[in-house]
Write an enzyme that holds these catalytic residues in place. Structure first.
Site, PDB file in Angstrom:
ATOM      1  N   SER A 114       0.865  -1.291   0.017  1.00 50.59           N
ATOM      2  CA  SER A 114      -0.053  -0.032  -0.060  1.00 50.59           C
ATOM      3  C   SER A 114       0.624   1.075  -0.109  1.00 50.59           C
ATOM      4  O   SER A 114       1.906   1.478   0.709  1.00 50.59           O
ATOM      5  CB  SER A 114      -1.009  -0.039   1.343  1.00 50.59           C
ATOM      6  OG  SER A 114      -1.557   1.202   1.429  1.00 50.59           O
ATOM      7  N   LYS A 166       2.158  -3.640   6.471  1.00 49.81           N
ATOM      8  CA  LYS A 166       2.698  -3.824   5.113  1.00 49.81           C
ATOM      9  C   LYS A 166       4.120  -3.465   4.937  1.00 49.81           C
ATOM     10  O   LYS A 166       4.794  -4.309   4.251  1.00 49.81           O
ATOM     11  CB  LYS A 166       1.783  -2.766   4.497  1.00 49.81           C
ATOM     12  CG  LYS A 166       0.348  -3.139   4.115  1.00 49.81           C
ATOM     13  CD  LYS A 166       0.081  -4.348   3.407  1.00 49.81           C
ATOM     14  CE  LYS A 166      -1.383  -4.524   3.682  1.00 49.81           C
ATOM     15  NZ  LYS A 166      -1.645  -5.853   2.728  1.00 49.81           N
ATOM     16  N   TYR A 192      -1.577  -0.734  10.618  1.00 44.75           N
ATOM     17  CA  TYR A 192      -2.008  -1.548   9.362  1.00 44.75           C
ATOM     18  C   TYR A 192      -0.725  -1.202   8.462  1.00 44.75           C
ATOM     19  O   TYR A 192      -0.247  -1.978   7.878  1.00 44.75           O
ATOM     20  CB  TYR A 192      -3.268  -0.707   8.781  1.00 44.75           C
ATOM     21  CG  TYR A 192      -3.476  -1.188   7.226  1.00 44.75           C
ATOM     22  CD1 TYR A 192      -3.703  -2.120   6.872  1.00 44.75           C
ATOM     23  CD2 TYR A 192      -3.159  -0.275   6.431  1.00 44.75           C
ATOM     24  CE1 TYR A 192      -3.593  -2.701   5.616  1.00 44.75           C
ATOM     25  CE2 TYR A 192      -3.400  -0.460   5.187  1.00 44.75           C
ATOM     26  CZ  TYR A 192      -3.458  -1.893   4.638  1.00 44.75           C
ATOM     27  OH  TYR A 192      -3.634  -2.109   3.359  1.00 44.75           O
TER      28      TYR A 192
END
Ligand code: NAD
Ligand code: WQD
Length: 336
Positions: free
Chosen positions: A124, A152, A148
């Site tokens: 992302s 990643k 989050y």
């Protein structure tokens, strides 16, 4: 090629399944349905006029993955499975590290044991954090600001180390910008549970009359019209980016990073306006305070994907809004 899609019934996975199956690949879906619906695979089958195998299972179940990779003679994996809600990741960090990081390690263990060495990973743009310059290119410093984003980045680092440990690995890290839109059939699309957190699904619910108005999170940013600007990419362009990455990996070993974006920033007000045109309706709005953690503007340099994979986004904002509205109308007719 025989390709396993983890998280294959999710938003991006389902569109990628369509693109890969239509390109002649043999696609197997694996999903634990924690954020998708079992009926998605039947709709993928309808769109592609093929019957894809869909397995219910969790990527943290290494034995299931080993059996699946062997059974379907898998040659490559596209790894979508994971949790993706930024706010929830701050409330439930352990669940995010378990699903996203431990889940990826489990998958890589299974791939190593079964000698499957090609993987495309869903990363992302959130790994970049506050822009030091724009557009972000793939060498921009990395500094994710929420759990989050850190999951990643951790998986990216694990994959880079795996590639260094054994030169037979072929790994693509795809950093998605803001995926929006739906398949032209209107039969699959983003389907968040409960009240949406993200802009496009929220607009769609307001347009459908399920929510009264859209909150615009701040109109006093230093941007063209004061609202946040993002790089919204049509999910079918994104899906085609996975096909391009898999093609690239047939020719290249090691680990390569690609931004998948359009390179064009679009404001909240611009997206609302385009959606109103596409849906021939009005989206009631209210300007409220800025959302904590939001950046004013970010967008991609998509040059590397163009030069190395010959991939670029083809669809525009009109395609994005029309397809989203078609999906919203179709979604309303489903009874699950
Ligand atoms: P999604 O939630 O629609 O799809 C993810 C799928 O994975 C879901 O079907 C879910 O049920 C499944 N899943 C989750 N945990 C699992 C597990 N442990 N085992 C098996 N299946 C599991 O999300 P999406 O938008 O399609 O995103 C796909 C991937 O792309 C995710 O990894 C996400 O972090 C990443 N990504 C998404 C965006 C975005 O804005 N949509 C942006 C950048 C990156
Ligand atoms: C877009 C713009 C908001 C909702 C998120 C994740 C990111 C990535 C993509 C996974 C911003 C504004 C939003 C609303 C609004 N996902 N907005 N009213 O935050 O850019 O990115 O999805 O990797 O990690 O953070 O997307 O759609 O939430 O917001 O005004 O109700 O819309 O302020 O400017 P975001 P978004």
């Amino acid at each position: 090629m025989n390709i396993l899609l983890t998280g294959g019934t999710g938003y991006i996975g389902s569109h990628t399944a369509v693109v890969l199956a239509n390109a002649g690949h043999s696609v197997v879906l694996l999903d634990n349905f924690c954020n998708s619906n079992q009926s998605v695979s039947a709709r993928i089958n309808q769109i592609t006029n093929q019957t894809l195998v869909c397995i219910e299972g969790d990527v943290r179940d290494t034995d299931l993955l080993i059996n699946t990779l062997k059974k379907f003679k898998t040659e490559a994996v596209v790894h979508f499975a994971g949790l993706k809600a930024v706010g929830e990741s701050a409330q439930e960090p352990l669940s995010y590290f378990d699903n996203n990081v431990a889940g990826s390690i489990s998958l890589l263990e299974a791939m190593k044991k079964t000698n499957v060495r090609t993987i495309v990973f869903s990363s992302s743009a959130t790994v970049y954090g506050k822009p030091q310059y724009l557009p972000y290119d793939e060498v921009h410093p990395l500094n994710p600001i929420n759990p989050y984003g850190r999951t990643k980045l951790q998986v990216e680092e694990i994959l880079q180390d795996v590639a260094k440990s054994d030169y037979s690995w072929r790994i693509a890290l795809l950093r998605y910008f803001n995926p929006v839109g739906a398949h032209v059939s209107g039969m699959i699309g983003e389907d968040p549970r409960g009240t949406p957190n993200n802009l496009m699904p929220y607009i769609m619910r307001v347009a459908a009359g399920a929510l009264p108005h859209l909150n615009i999170f701040g109109d006093d940013y230093d941007t063209r019209d004061g609202t946040g600007e993002r790089d919204y990419i049509h999910v079918m362009d994104l899906a085609e980016g996975h096909l391009a990455a898999l093609n690239y990996l047939t020719q290249h070993s090691g680990c390569e990073i690609f931004n998948l974006g359009t390179g064009i920033p679009v404001s909240v007000l611009e997206l609302i306006h385009e959606f109103e045109v596409a849906s021939q309706g009005t989206i009631p709005t209210e300007v409220v305070a800025r959302r904590a953690g939001d950046l004013p503007i970010y967008f991609a340099s998509a040059n590397k994907a163009k030069s190395l994979m010959d991939w670029s986004a083809k669809r525009d904002l009109t395609d994005i809004c029309k397809s989203s509205w078609n999906w919203q109308k179709f979604r309303g007719s489903l009874d699950d």
